[in-house]
Design a protein around this motif. Structure first.
Motif, PDB file in Angstrom:
ATOM      1  N   SER A 516       0.850  -1.190   0.000  1.00  0.00           N
ATOM      2  CA  SER A 516       0.000   0.000   0.000  1.00  0.00           C
ATOM      3  C   SER A 516       0.886   1.239   0.000  1.00  0.00           C
ATOM      4  CB  SER A 516      -0.905   0.005   1.241  1.00  0.00           C
ATOM      5  OG  SER A 516      -1.527   1.243   1.402  1.00  0.00           O
ATOM      6  N   ASP A 517       0.479   2.266  -0.746  1.00  0.00           N
ATOM      7  CA  ASP A 517       1.277   3.484  -0.827  1.00  0.00           C
ATOM      8  C   ASP A 517       0.927   4.487   0.265  1.00  0.00           C
ATOM      9  OD1 ASP A 517       2.771   2.645  -2.980  1.00  0.00           O
ATOM     10  OD2 ASP A 517       1.364   3.435  -4.459  1.00  0.00           O
ATOM     11  N   GLU A 518      -0.024   4.152   1.122  1.00  0.00           N
ATOM     12  CA  GLU A 518      -0.425   5.064   2.191  1.00  0.00           C
ATOM     13  C   GLU A 518       0.509   4.920   3.386  1.00  0.00           C
ATOM     14  OE1 GLU A 518      -4.274   5.891   5.121  1.00  0.00           O
ATOM     15  OE2 GLU A 518      -4.437   4.530   3.411  1.00  0.00           O
ATOM     16  N   ARG A 519       1.044   6.036   3.859  1.00  0.00           N
ATOM     17  CA  ARG A 519       1.939   5.991   5.012  1.00  0.00           C
ATOM     18  C   ARG A 519       1.142   5.815   6.295  1.00  0.00           C
ATOM     19  NH1 ARG A 519       7.197   7.212   4.426  1.00  0.00           N
ATOM     20  NH2 ARG A 519       7.867   8.053   2.413  1.00  0.00           N
ATOM     21  N   VAL A 520       1.604   4.901   7.138  1.00  0.00           N
ATOM     22  CA  VAL A 520       0.925   4.643   8.412  1.00  0.00           C
ATOM     23  C   VAL A 520       1.951   4.671   9.540  1.00  0.00           C
ATOM     24  CG1 VAL A 520      -0.903   3.260   7.370  1.00  0.00           C
ATOM     25  CG2 VAL A 520       1.193   2.137   8.149  1.00  0.00           C
ATOM     26  N   LYS A 537       5.404   3.358   4.272  1.00  0.00           N
ATOM     27  CA  LYS A 537       4.415   3.074   3.228  1.00  0.00           C
ATOM     28  C   LYS A 537       3.989   1.610   3.215  1.00  0.00           C
ATOM     29  CE  LYS A 537       5.215   6.458  -0.448  1.00  0.00           C
ATOM     30  NZ  LYS A 537       5.649   6.627  -1.861  1.00  0.00           N
ATOM     31  N   HIS A 538       4.932   0.732   3.437  1.00  0.00           N
ATOM     32  CA  HIS A 538       4.652  -0.692   3.262  1.00  0.00           C
ATOM     33  C   HIS A 538       4.919  -1.444   4.565  1.00  0.00           C
ATOM     34  CE1 HIS A 538       4.403   0.147  -1.008  1.00  0.00           C
ATOM     35  NE2 HIS A 538       5.597   0.698  -0.957  1.00  0.00           N
ATOM     36  N   PRO A 539       4.078  -1.269   5.568  1.00  0.00           N
ATOM     37  CA  PRO A 539       4.323  -1.960   6.843  1.00  0.00           C
ATOM     38  C   PRO A 539       4.217  -3.463   6.686  1.00  0.00           C
ATOM     39  CG  PRO A 539       2.106  -1.066   6.800  1.00  0.00           C
ATOM     40  CD  PRO A 539       2.793  -0.541   5.567  1.00  0.00           C
ATOM     41  N   SER A 901      14.870   0.494  -7.204  1.00  0.00           N
ATOM     42  CA  SER A 901      15.114   1.243  -5.980  1.00  0.00           C
ATOM     43  C   SER A 901      14.851   0.390  -4.754  1.00  0.00           C
ATOM     44  CB  SER A 901      14.233   2.494  -5.938  1.00  0.00           C
ATOM     45  OG  SER A 901      12.869   2.141  -5.960  1.00  0.00           O
ATOM     46  N   ASP A 902      15.622   0.667  -3.697  1.00  0.00           N
ATOM     47  CA  ASP A 902      15.503  -0.087  -2.448  1.00  0.00           C
ATOM     48  C   ASP A 902      14.091  -0.070  -1.879  1.00  0.00           C
ATOM     49  OD1 ASP A 902      18.015  -1.026  -2.338  1.00  0.00           O
ATOM     50  OD2 ASP A 902      18.689   0.182  -0.641  1.00  0.00           O
ATOM     51  N   GLU A 903      13.457   1.129  -1.913  1.00  0.00           N
ATOM     52  CA  GLU A 903      12.170   1.251  -1.234  1.00  0.00           C
ATOM     53  C   GLU A 903      11.083   0.408  -1.899  1.00  0.00           C
ATOM     54  OE1 GLU A 903      10.352   5.269  -3.370  1.00  0.00           O
ATOM     55  OE2 GLU A 903      11.051   5.338  -1.302  1.00  0.00           O
ATOM     56  N   SER A 904      11.323  -0.023  -3.148  1.00  0.00           N
ATOM     57  CA  SER A 904      10.367  -0.909  -3.808  1.00  0.00           C
ATOM     58  C   SER A 904      10.505  -2.336  -3.319  1.00  0.00           C
ATOM     59  CB  SER A 904      10.575  -0.868  -5.332  1.00  0.00           C
ATOM     60  OG  SER A 904      10.363   0.435  -5.823  1.00  0.00           O
ATOM     61  N   VAL A 905      11.621  -2.651  -2.661  1.00  0.00           N
ATOM     62  CA  VAL A 905      11.880  -4.012  -2.228  1.00  0.00           C
ATOM     63  C   VAL A 905      11.839  -4.142  -0.713  1.00  0.00           C
ATOM     64  CG1 VAL A 905      13.500  -5.939  -2.383  1.00  0.00           C
ATOM     65  CG2 VAL A 905      13.336  -4.297  -4.260  1.00  0.00           C
ATOM     66  N   TYR A 906      12.461  -3.198  -0.035  1.00  0.00           N
ATOM     67  CA  TYR A 906      12.554  -3.247   1.420  1.00  0.00           C
ATOM     68  C   TYR A 906      11.711  -2.129   2.034  1.00  0.00           C
ATOM     69  CZ  TYR A 906      16.864  -5.860   0.414  1.00  0.00           C
ATOM     70  OH  TYR A 906      17.783  -6.750  -0.053  1.00  0.00           O
ATOM     71  N   THR A 907      11.143  -2.426   3.185  1.00  0.00           N
ATOM     72  CA  THR A 907      10.544  -1.374   3.992  1.00  0.00           C
ATOM     73  C   THR A 907      11.586  -0.931   5.012  1.00  0.00           C
ATOM     74  OG1 THR A 907       8.316  -2.272   3.744  1.00  0.00           O
ATOM     75  CG2 THR A 907       8.702  -0.808   5.606  1.00  0.00           C
ATOM     76  N   GLU A 908      11.931   0.355   5.016  1.00  0.00           N
ATOM     77  CA  GLU A 908      12.869   0.854   6.015  1.00  0.00           C
ATOM     78  C   GLU A 908      12.095   1.561   7.118  1.00  0.00           C
ATOM     79  OE1 GLU A 908      16.642   3.889   6.679  1.00  0.00           O
ATOM     80  OE2 GLU A 908      16.093   3.284   4.637  1.00  0.00           O
ATOM     81  N   TYR A 909      12.405   1.186   8.358  1.00  0.00           N
ATOM     82  CA  TYR A 909      11.774   1.786   9.529  1.00  0.00           C
ATOM     83  C   TYR A 909      12.786   2.751  10.156  1.00  0.00           C
ATOM     84  CZ  TYR A 909       8.638  -2.180   8.824  1.00  0.00           C
ATOM     85  OH  TYR A 909       7.769  -3.099   8.269  1.00  0.00           O
ATOM     86  N   VAL A 910      12.567   4.027   9.980  1.00  0.00           N
ATOM     87  CA  VAL A 910      13.561   5.028  10.368  1.00  0.00           C
ATOM     88  C   VAL A 910      13.428   5.355  11.853  1.00  0.00           C
ATOM     89  CG1 VAL A 910      14.411   7.362   9.999  1.00  0.00           C
ATOM     90  CG2 VAL A 910      13.604   5.998   8.047  1.00  0.00           C
TER      91      VAL A 910
END
Length: 973
Positions: A516-520, A537-539, A901-910
């Protein structure tokens, strides 16, 4: 059940030409028929009419029906939706999209997938419109073997549509939606065997009487082509019976349509035994320990240790590695425990244990029972796993086992599972600096546990038996049984293997990324005692049986087993050529001795050399691991470290000399040498029971000799040429080196089809490139991108074409913009409207020189493309901690080049407290003069003051510019 299959044109649209179906009741075909679209040319329609007239149906009703697509869909609706029968196909998403009238982006549970409209009606003006009183079909692609499928809601449901399957009352329920019973045999076969199949190979594997036939066709409808299609439907129907019969032997409460993977079947077995998920029966389990364990989770040890240098080896493999370490550690007690408790702050006890641990103690099975511990250490050159970006060129995350150092200016304590720390101790001889530790303990037995019969043949009682132990022992006992046919033994063996593997590891690590492209907002637990919150975006949502402590302990113990083997080999002065999760190719010859190898620490005839162990020495090492055999010795005698069958001639059973040629992790081949010294790869059915070369890294490419063939034997020829090159022997020209390197991908999501909007614009659905069509994908060379495009957001795709001679004449479309470009394979750069793409020769050269970046060469420098010989571990200093999720389900798209791009493969939790911008860049910017920042960055004084005060975060492009300035210290001169 309703079984159907479609045939299509072989052009870019892959539009429906005709299809056939069988309606089967109680195992007997009641009706068989053909169907065709309304826009089928008269000539093709007449062929179908003649065929239906002249050929009987293989059914109770011998009239072979000939229906329009609308008539077929009417039957489909009554049978599959209203009658709730089983819909069966092989690769259903493709066939369903052929019989659809439109496709849109799905929402809700199928978000990220497609919504297909099947039914329509003709209004008073003669226009064909969607029938909203009938459901649509949602399909969300997971990977090449799996997709979620189901009916969506419709207007004006009948009361009968609201009655749940198996309802005890038979009454409608508010909110219920009948999703259908969609059975894709490709998925069920994978779930039962953990192997991907084509229809032909599945029919062969499950001994279908009327298997798939092979025929050449060009899309033109002929009697032979119709025969071929009907045979496909018959083969599919018979395969369904075989697979469902196999599935029914499992004592599980799971619909076959919900069996998406071996894990689905494994989890259902646990439920059948009354084993509830740990975090479901222990809701208050402290999350800080889950976070610590999750941060200590890494995959298996995989690496090339001797690179691009053919070397004699003996190939060894651990017996059922994950089940074996599960048993040795006693982890079944945790799976079935009434409660799992924590003994925290036990660092003194663990330090004392590590001060006494040794290889000899590890060969005592009791030692392994004490390893369910997590340790927080400040690394100082200790050999530990890490997930890092080891090379800027590939820029991907890799797991390596290296010398890890904490940043001396900002030391960070990291969590590891105890087996990894034990491995470091036996490899380095010193105990790390431990700052904290906690131990897991299993207490009591969960209530409600009950015995089951595995595949109606083997009883297991979870109250007093270890499932992993029973399954592996019974697999081996099959070799001695005489009361089953060979094929039945094979089925039971495969079922037990899949059950053992699926329940011994993966389900405890399952994390499902939400596309999902919605940020949560997400609350994250990691290496620190306190959690942090971030927006993503992708929890990821943990699977039902996910329990990070078990997942981390299992893979850690497997790495310890390999480390123990490495220690035993090193103790004798030897080394190894490669390792891969549960196997190791040990450098060995019949008599042992020094052999030449670049980077070796010995000298032979003035040249660097390494010591090869003798076959006898390897056998002695294997015998030591007999002490770690946890199984009934009547069923499984000897060692858990096996000298693999590849080492022996399949006819004489005498040991033979194997050789290994390795490039990098999971890229290696085993081979023999004939009497002339020429290499011979290990080939299934020729000189070995299995092919022994890697397809990893090449499997995404089309077979250049026959694009329609799924045969990957051409990859074996590639490996043979690489080995011949390494041996100084002439290689054989392939004949396809100059062809563009092309892969085949599926239109698996709206994101993939979006760039084709211009191509589809103004066309009826039948003439469009549709969901689940095949596409070609091209790979652009470095500096080959058209001028002005962003390489990270540029990828060329084209309508499917199986004629290699036409590929260079195509004008592919950029996946991101929809713009079309010419392609070429000559020159050095791209131009405004032309992209320079890689050839098969280019890809194979890159493959041959792919660096093992997570390792170092003999001098300690990072391994590069030209590095040859013995490698060593790198020294890695912790610069920054990042929290990333698991790889998404887009890894096939990564291999195909669709994702850059990384964000298409991995979810990064900052974690803001560890974010590089907060911890390093902002402090550096504050040390720079404001006037200089304004001059160099182009940003206003107010904007920079807000940025330096942490009130605002700059736009990504500005952030990138400011980061570069901070790193170089900004010197305007």
């Amino acid at each position: 059940m309703l079984v159907f299959d479609t045939e299509t044109r072989i052009d870019a649209t892959q539009r429906l030409t005709f299809g056939s179906y069988r309606f089967i009741l109680d195992g007997e075909c009641q009706e068989e028929g053909l169907f065709f679209p309304n826009d089928l040319p008269d000539q093709d329609r007449k062929v179908l009419e003649r065929y239906a007239r002249d050929h009987p149906a293989e059914a109770t009703n011998t009239d072979l029906k000939l229906l329009t697509l609308q008539q077929f869909l009417s039957k489909f609706y009554q049978a599959v939706y209203k009658g709730r029968c089983l819909l069966v196909g092989f690769n259903l998403p493709f066939d369903l999209s052929r019989i659809s009238r439109d496709a849109t982006a799905a929402r809700g549970r199928f978000a990220g997938g497609f919504s297909l409209g099947l039914w329509s009606y003709i209004d008073e003006s003669g226009n064909e419109l969607e029938n909203r009183f009938r459901p649509r079909v949602g399909i969300k692609h997971i990977d090449g073997k799996r997709a979620l499928k189901g009916f969506t809601a419709r207007n004006g449901c009948d009361p009968s549509d609201l009655i749940p399957d198996g309802s005890p009352t038979g009454e409608p329920e508010d909110g219920y939606k009948f999703r259908g019973h969609f059975l894709d045999l490709r998925t069920l076969a994978f779930a039962l065997t953990d192997r991907g199949y084509s229809l032909a190979s599945a029919c062969e594997a499950f001994e279908v009487e009327h298997g798939k036939q092979h025929a050449e066709h060009n899309g033109e409808i002929t009697s032979e082509y119709i025969d071929y299609n009907r045979r496909d439907v018959l083969a599919t129907a018979e395969l369904a019976e075989k697979l469902l019969a196999e599935f029914d032997k499992h004592p599980i409460d799971l619909q076959p349509t919900k069996a998406y993977s071996p894990a689905s079947i494994g989890k259902s077995h646990l439920r059948a035994m009354g084993i509830r998920p740990i975090l479901e029966r222990q809701l208050d389990f402290p999350k800080k320990y889950l976070g610590a364990a999750q941060s200590a989770f890494f995959g298996g040890r995989t690496s090339a240790h001797i690179r691009k240098f053919p070397i004699p080896v003996e190939y060894t493999d651990f017996l059922s590695m994950y089940p074996t370490v599960n048993i040795n550690m006693g982890l079944w007690e945790f799976v079935t425990a009434q409660e799992i408790t924590i003994d925290d702050h036990c660092e003194k006890e663990i330090t004392d244990f590590l001060n006494c641990v040794s290889a000899d103690r590890l060969f005592n099975p009791d030692t392994w029972k004490n390893l369910a511990v997590f340790v927080q250490i400040i690394p100082d050159g200790d050999i530990l796993p890490s997930r890092s970006k080891y090379a800027t060129a590939s820029n991907d995350w890799q797991v390596g086992v290296n010398h890890i150092h904490s940043d001396p200016e900002n030391s960070t304590a990291l969590w590891f599972a105890l087996p990894d720390v034990v491995a470091s101790v036996i490899l380095t001889g010193r105990v790390p600096k431990i700052v904290d530790a906690f131990r897991l303990k299993a207490k009591g037995k969960s209530k409600g546990l009950k015995p089951i019969n595995l595949r109606k043949a083997i009883k297991v009682d979870p109250r007093n038996q270890d499932l992993f132990k029973v399954v592996i022992e019974e697999r081996k006992r099959l070799d001695f049984g005489t009361d089953m046919s060979k094929s039945e033994k094979g089925r039971l063996d495969k079922a037990l293997k899949v059950l053992a593997n699926s329940t011994s590891y993966g389900i405890y690590a399952e994390m499902n990324r939400q596309e999902s492209d919605e940020r949560v907002n997400v609350l994250c637990h990691g290496i620190d005692p306190e959690p942090f919150t971030c927006k993503v975006k992708h929890p990821e949502i943990p699977g039902k049986y996910c329990f990070p402590p078990l997942a981390a302990l299992i893979t850690s113990a497997a790495r310890l087993m390999l480390s123990l083997l490495e220690h035993c080999v090193s103790e004798k002065g030897g080394t190894y050529a490669m390792e891969d999760t549960d196997s190791m190719a040990i450098v060995a010859t019949e008599r042992g001795g020094l052999i030449p190898c670049p980077g070796g620490s010995y000298l032979k005839d003035g040249q660097p050399a390494i010591k090869a162990l003798s076959w006898k020495e390897v056998e002695e090492i294997a015998k030591r691991f007999e002490a770690l055999n946890p199984y009934d010795r009547n069923a499984i005698p000897g060692s858990v470290l096996k000298i693999e069958g590849d080492n022996f001639d399949p006819k004489t059973r005498k040991q033979r000399q194997l050789y290994c040629y390795a490039i990098s992790a999971k890229r290696y081949a085993l081979f023999l040498k004939d009497k002339h010294g020429d290499p011979e790869l290990l080939r299934k059915g020729v000189n070995n029971d299995e092919d022994r070369w890697s397809e990893h890294g090449l499997g995404h490419l089309l077979n250049p000799t026959d694009p329609e063939s799924e045969d990957l034997k051409w990859v074996g020829q590639v490996w043979l040429n690489m080995v011949r090159n390494a041996l100084g022997l002439p290689a054989v020209a392939f004949g396809f080196e100059d062809l563009p390197a092309v892969g085949r991908v599926t239109v698996s999501s709206p994101a993939v089809i979006r760039p084709l909007a211009k191509l589809n614009e103004g066309k009826p659905y039948s003439e469009q490139v549709k969901p689940f069509n095949f596409l070609l994908t091209f790979h652009v060379k470095p500096f080959g991108h058209p001028k002005g495009v962003n390489p990270e957001h540029f990828h060329l795709i084209a309508s499917y074409n199986n004629k290699p001679s036409q590929w260079l004449q195509m004008e592919p479309i950029d996946q991101y913009t929809g713009n079309s470009y010419r392609i070429t394979t000559s020159g050095h750069t791209g131009s405004a409207r032309t992209s320079l793409v890689k050839t098969y020769g280019d890809v194979l050269r890159e493959y041959e020189f792919h660096p093992e970046s997570k390792c170092a060469d003999a001098t300690g420098n990072p391994c590069g493309k030209q590095t040859v010989g013995l490698l060593q571990r790198r020294h890695v200093t912790v610069d920054q901690i990042k929290y990333i999720g698991k790889e998404s389900n887009h890894l096939e798209d990564v291999d195909a080049g669709l994702v850059h791009s990384d964000e298409s493969v991995y979810t990064e939790y900052v974690d803001q407290s560890r974010d590089e911008w907060q911890t390093k860049i902002l402090p550096a910017l504050k040390r720079l003069r404001l006037s200089q920042l304004i001059s160099e960055s182009g940003l206003s004084r107010r904007a920079l003051l807000d940025i330096r005060a942490g009130r605002n975060r700059p736009h990504p492009k500005n952030q990138e510019r400011l980061t570069a300035m901070a790193r170089r210290g900004f010197n305007p001169s």
